[in-house]
Write a protein that holds these residues in place. Structure first.
Motif, short mmCIF file in Angstrom:
data_model
loop_
_atom_site.label_atom_id
_atom_site.label_comp_id
_atom_site.label_asym_id
_atom_site.label_seq_id
_atom_site.Cartn_x
_atom_site.Cartn_y
_atom_site.Cartn_z
N TRP A 257 0.85 -1.19 0.00
CA TRP A 257 0.00 0.00 0.00
C TRP A 257 0.89 1.24 0.00
O TRP A 257 1.87 1.31 0.73
N SER A 258 0.55 2.22 -0.83
CA SER A 258 1.30 3.48 -0.85
C SER A 258 0.35 4.62 -1.14
O SER A 258 -0.78 4.41 -1.60
N GLY A 259 0.80 5.85 -0.89
CA GLY A 259 -0.10 6.98 -1.07
C GLY A 259 0.60 8.28 -1.41
O GLY A 259 1.78 8.48 -1.08
N LEU A 260 -0.14 9.14 -2.07
CA LEU A 260 0.26 10.52 -2.38
C LEU A 260 -0.82 11.44 -1.83
O LEU A 260 -2.01 11.23 -2.09
N PHE A 261 -0.43 12.47 -1.08
CA PHE A 261 -1.40 13.36 -0.46
C PHE A 261 -0.91 14.81 -0.59
O PHE A 261 0.27 15.09 -0.37
N SER A 262 -1.84 15.71 -0.91
CA SER A 262 -1.48 17.12 -1.05
C SER A 262 -2.63 18.00 -0.59
O SER A 262 -3.79 17.70 -0.86
N VAL A 263 -2.31 19.09 0.11
CA VAL A 263 -3.27 20.14 0.43
C VAL A 263 -2.63 21.48 0.08
O VAL A 263 -1.41 21.65 0.21
N ARG A 264 -3.46 22.41 -0.36
CA ARG A 264 -2.92 23.71 -0.79
C ARG A 264 -3.88 24.82 -0.40
O ARG A 264 -5.10 24.67 -0.48
N LYS A 265 -3.31 25.95 0.00
CA LYS A 265 -4.08 27.14 0.36
C LYS A 265 -3.58 28.31 -0.47
O LYS A 265 -2.38 28.51 -0.63
N SER A 266 -4.52 29.09 -0.97
CA SER A 266 -4.18 30.19 -1.87
C SER A 266 -3.61 31.39 -1.13
O SER A 266 -4.07 31.76 -0.05
N ASN A 267 -2.60 32.01 -1.75
CA ASN A 267 -2.17 33.36 -1.40
C ASN A 267 -2.45 34.33 -2.55
O ASN A 267 -2.00 35.47 -2.54
N LEU A 268 -3.20 33.84 -3.55
CA LEU A 268 -3.40 34.61 -4.77
C LEU A 268 -4.09 35.93 -4.48
O LEU A 268 -3.81 36.95 -5.13
N GLN A 269 -4.97 35.94 -3.50
CA GLN A 269 -5.68 37.17 -3.18
C GLN A 269 -4.71 38.25 -2.67
O GLN A 269 -4.90 39.43 -2.92
N LEU A 270 -3.65 37.81 -1.98
CA LEU A 270 -2.65 38.77 -1.49
C LEU A 270 -1.84 39.35 -2.65
O LEU A 270 -1.55 40.55 -2.68
N LEU A 271 -1.48 38.48 -3.60
CA LEU A 271 -0.74 38.94 -4.77
C LEU A 271 -1.58 39.91 -5.59
O LEU A 271 -1.10 40.98 -6.00
N PHE A 272 -2.84 39.54 -5.86
CA PHE A 272 -3.69 40.39 -6.68
C PHE A 272 -3.95 41.74 -6.01
O PHE A 272 -4.07 42.77 -6.69
N LYS A 273 -4.05 41.73 -4.69
CA LYS A 273 -4.25 42.99 -3.98
C LYS A 273 -3.00 43.85 -4.06
O LYS A 273 -3.08 45.08 -4.24
N ALA A 274 -1.84 43.22 -3.96
CA ALA A 274 -0.58 43.97 -3.99
C ALA A 274 -0.35 44.64 -5.33
O ALA A 274 0.21 45.74 -5.39
N ILE A 275 -0.78 44.00 -6.43
CA ILE A 275 -0.56 44.59 -7.75
C ILE A 275 -1.75 45.41 -8.22
O ILE A 275 -1.77 45.91 -9.34
N GLY A 276 -2.78 45.53 -7.35
CA GLY A 276 -3.86 46.46 -7.61
C GLY A 276 -4.98 45.96 -8.48
O GLY A 276 -5.73 46.76 -9.07
N LEU A 277 -5.17 44.64 -8.58
CA LEU A 277 -6.29 44.12 -9.36
C LEU A 277 -7.59 44.28 -8.57
O LEU A 277 -7.59 44.19 -7.34
#
Length: 795
Positions: free
Chosen positions: A264-284
């Motif tokens: 038995w083997s496994g691959l697991f991933s979780v991800r959280k966005s920082n995209l809102q911080l980037l878009f705010k910084a560049i003024g979108l």
């Protein structure tokens, strides 16, 4: 930037000598999936290692390697640019294709570095995970890495809308380890396939087979492209950890054995966005944020059988940036974009059973998309200002059975698929279209069954110089009388590969493909009536593709292909009098309106590709496409479609430098896309503007003007530091380095406003139905460079 460079220099001062890692390569027959006795050799080295089905190479100094895998009576295969990580045992699997070549000398002449198959000798590109991660401008996203290949066009720089060989983004299909995954992007456009960011974890991908034509008969519903994602195997020695701290997101990954016997083997991933911080910084003006997760759990039996479970899902949220600069373009986006939370998942299981003559693959899966959108006039949330309140779900339960076997010298594959789907939509929608103002109360609850079956065969002739594949599939649905006869969706296909010299080949494919329209179109229910049930049919697309292929020395590949695609039965908007082939590259929903199947069209062109996989630390791709894309208007005339980009040029290159530095760059240029001008007179009407929140396109002048030539330069650099038991990587990816002019040539149109932000009315004394706003017309904002940087920790 100066602080980041200083940080890199400080880390360099702590650089330690590389440590060793190892790799286990599982080698099997691509057809039967049974283990094969093979030899693995590191490219540019003399020593080799042999094993039966599983080859272990240990004590490898950390770095990037290319492995050559050979076996008697099989074509040579490769694993390219594999990064050996200290104190880790990586696991990879390689399927070898049988060859009738008898001598070692002939094997060396005929070895190929690029993948083709009997059913897809043309229009098939393979890209590895390592190539995706090194690709400049992709920011570890497969949809953007594919832009380096011919025939692939795109729209906005921040979205993953792909139009392949002139087809819309609704014509693409995606599979992960044989399980269909309808949603691969965050903030998916329902009824299409685009969005601003990919969901799939690139670190878990072994490679991707990208088809722009010559689709295998086992796959249904693809009209323009097919993506087959092949996930890697988890490491066998112990649990490994990988963390990414990026400007755009945070991600944690774990892979390794889940049982003592390592079955038995496994691959697991979780991800959280920082995209809102980037878009705010560049003024979108909009701030998207998301969460996603991916996993694969597999069980390997001693018999060679395999059971696996695959899942991925995402939660998407959306806010406005009220601090964004009040440019005309930003105000227009805030006025028009809805608040659109969304979530989705796909979960599936597969069981591969090996038998004496081939193998069986059984897969079951469940996927669900929950899509919501709310919009108020000027974003003032009062009942009287509500423009639309959209609430929709579409879920599917799927079963697939595939069988590979041989009869004499003929290779066969056959199978069937079933899809039990449910679509609901409870929405209130006010909208303006070419024929007037509509007010829809949608109350849909649709259940629909789809099914299909296929058979495909291949054989080599004339001392293996000619390979022929012939196949067909049938598809049907119980949606209506127009879709329930599988013989109406008869889909034959034929492929030919002729190797007239050791390095040159002529390839040809033709086929008929069918796709059921989107659930948003099938399920539209107004006044208890399924509006489109008697008018919609399966979309049909006939392909003709032919080309030449040259496989040279030093991993060089040259291809030239011509294609012609002919469409009929395309969904056609009765309100706007345009084919739905022209829309789908924006946020929102495609297909939820009265339609019929009168649309038709054609796309054709020629493509050139020059590709060189990593050799002497250099790699590169040059791609050029010249093509036309035309679809019918209300009068039955063929007009340029929204994806009629005549010229697409892409140049990608990279260099691996000493001390674990890697630099890459990509330049893309694309002819201006057709655009439909605004009807400013009609747009200025107060009742119309107050519903549309922006200017109206004049579809009587569909695609009558062109946008600007789109071009951009993307750069990527990364540096690795290798320590005793872990590895650290820093990367910087800059998209659109010089901030090119926006691709759209349409003006930005908004209201001239008073001090309170209200629109100024030109004729305030007229009756309310005859009043008009004074419009302000300006230019599009210039595209800004978007920087992504981050740090990768691997243990």
């Amino acid at each position: 930037m100066r602080h980041l460079f200083t940080f890199f220099l400080l880390l360099s001062s702590f650089f330690l000598k590389s440590q060793v890692g190892s790799i286990n390569i599982s080698v099997f027959d691509e057809f039967s999936k049974k283990p094969v006795e093979a030899t693995v050799k590191i490219q540019n080295r003399a020593e080799s290692t042999t094993g039966n089905g599983s080859i272990q190479l240990g004590n490898l100094p950390s770095g990037s390697y290319t492995f050559e895998i050979t076996a008697e009576n099989y074509d040579i295969s490769y694993l390219y640019d594999i990064d050996i990580i200290p104190n880790q045992n990586l696991t990879f699997s390689v399927g070898l294709s049988r060859s009738a070549i008898k001598t070692i000398q002939e094997v060396l002449i005929k070895k190929k570095a690029y993948k083709t198959t009997a059913e897809s000798p043309v229009s098939l590109r393979n890209i590895t995970s390592e190539e995706i991660q090194k690709n400049a401008g992709s920011n570890r996203d497969i949809s953007r890495a594919i832009l380096s290949f011919p025939g692939v066009g795109s729209t906005a720089t921040f979205r993953n809308d792909l139009f392949i060989r002139g087809g819309s983004s609704a014509e693409n299909k995606f599979y992960i380890d044989g399980i269909e995954v309808p949603i691969i992007n965050h903030f998916q456009t329902q009824g299409a396939s685009g969005g601003p960011r990919g969901i799939i974890t690139v670190d878990f991908i072994k490679d991707v087979d990208f088809y722009s034509g010559a689709f295998p008969a086992k796959r249904n519903g693809a009209l323009s492209s097919l993506f087959e994602f092949n996930l890697k195997e988890a490491r066998k020695d112990k649990l490994g950890y990988k963390a990414i701290v990026g400007l755009d997101d945070l991600q944690l990954m774990i892979d390794g054995p889940l049982s003592k016997d390592q079955s038995w083997s496994g691959l697991f991933s979780v991800r959280k966005s920082n995209l809102q911080l980037l878009f705010k910084a560049i003024g979108l003006p909009f701030l998207p944020s998301y969460y996603d997760a991916t996993f694969k759990v597999s069980k390997k039996f001693k018999s060679g059988d395999e059971l696996y479970f695959v899942g991925l899902g995402a939660i998407d949220k959306f806010e406005f940036n009220t601090d964004a600069k009040n440019t005309l373009a930003n105000l227009t986006l805030i006025d028009r974009l809805p608040v659109a939370p969304q979530w989705n998942y796909t979960f599936g299981a597969g069981y591969r059973h090996l038998v004496d003559n081939g193998n069986w693959l059984f897969t079951v899966s469940r996927n669900l998309l929950d899509n919501q959108a709310t919009k108020y006039y000027r974003n003032i949330e009062t009942p009287g200002n509500l423009l639309f309140d959209y609430n929709s779900q579409e879920g599917e339960n799927k079963i697939r059975i595939d069988r590979n076997f041989m009869l004499g010298d003929f290779v066969f594959s056959a199978g069937t698929n079933f899809n039990d789907a449910k679509y609901t939509n409870n929405s209130t929608i006010k909208a303006v279209n070419q024929s007037g103002i509509s007010f829809d109360e949608v109350n849909s609850d649709l259940k629909v069954l789809q099914y299909g079956f296929y058979v495909q065969s291949a054989k080599k002739f004339f001392d293996n110089k000619v390979q022929v594949s012939l196949g067909t599939r049938f598809d049907a649905s119980n949606y209506s009388e127009q879709t329930n006869n599988p013989f109406e969706q008869f889909s034959p296909r034929f492929s030919l590969n002729y190797k007239f010299t050791d390095r040159w080949a002529f390839n040809f494919n033709t086929g008929i493909y069918h796709q059921l329209p989107a659930y948003t179109a099938l399920g539209l229910k107004l006044n208890d009536n399924l509006v489109n049930q008697k008018t919609l049919k399966y979309i049909q697309n006939i392909h003709y593709v032919a080309g030449l292929e040259y496989n040279g020395k030093d991993n060089l590949r040259l291809t030239m292909e011509g294609y012609f695609k002919k469409y009929k039965n395309y969904p056609f908007s009765l309100r706007n009098q345009i084919s739905l082939a022209n829309i789908g590259a924006d946020f929102g929903v495609v297909g939820s309106e009265p339609l019929d199947s009168r649309g038709f069209g054609e796309t054709y062109g020629i493509e050139f590709l020059a590709q060189k996989r990593t050799l002497n630390n250099f790699y590169g791709i040059l791609a050029y496409t010249f093509g036309y894309s035309k679809f019918s208007d209300g009068a039955g005339n063929l007009l340029p479609s929204s994806w009629d980009s005549r010229h697409i040029v892409s140049v990608s290159a990279g260099k691996v430098l000493p001390r674990n530095w890697n630099f890459s760059a990509r330049f893309r240029m694309q002819s201006g896309l057709p655009e439909t001008p605004y009807d400013l007179v009609r747009s200025s009407s107060v009742p119309i503007w107050n519903i549309n929140n922006g200017p109206l396109q004049d579809f009587t002048k569909l695609n009558s003007q062109r946008g600007n030539v789109a071009h951009q330069l993307d750069l990527r650099t990364e540096k690795k530091w290798v320590f005793k038991k872990w590895q650290f990587t820093a990367y910087l990816d800059i998209i659109n380095v010089y901030g090119s002019k926006t691709a759209s040539n349409l003006p930005v149109v908004n209201l001239q406003r008073d001090d309170n932000g209200n629109g100024v009315i030109q004729n305030p004394n007229a009756p309310s139905s005859d009043q008009n706003y004074i419009l302000e017309v300006g230019q599009q904002d210039k595209n800004m460079p978007i920087p992504y940087f981050g740090f990768i920790f691997e243990f």
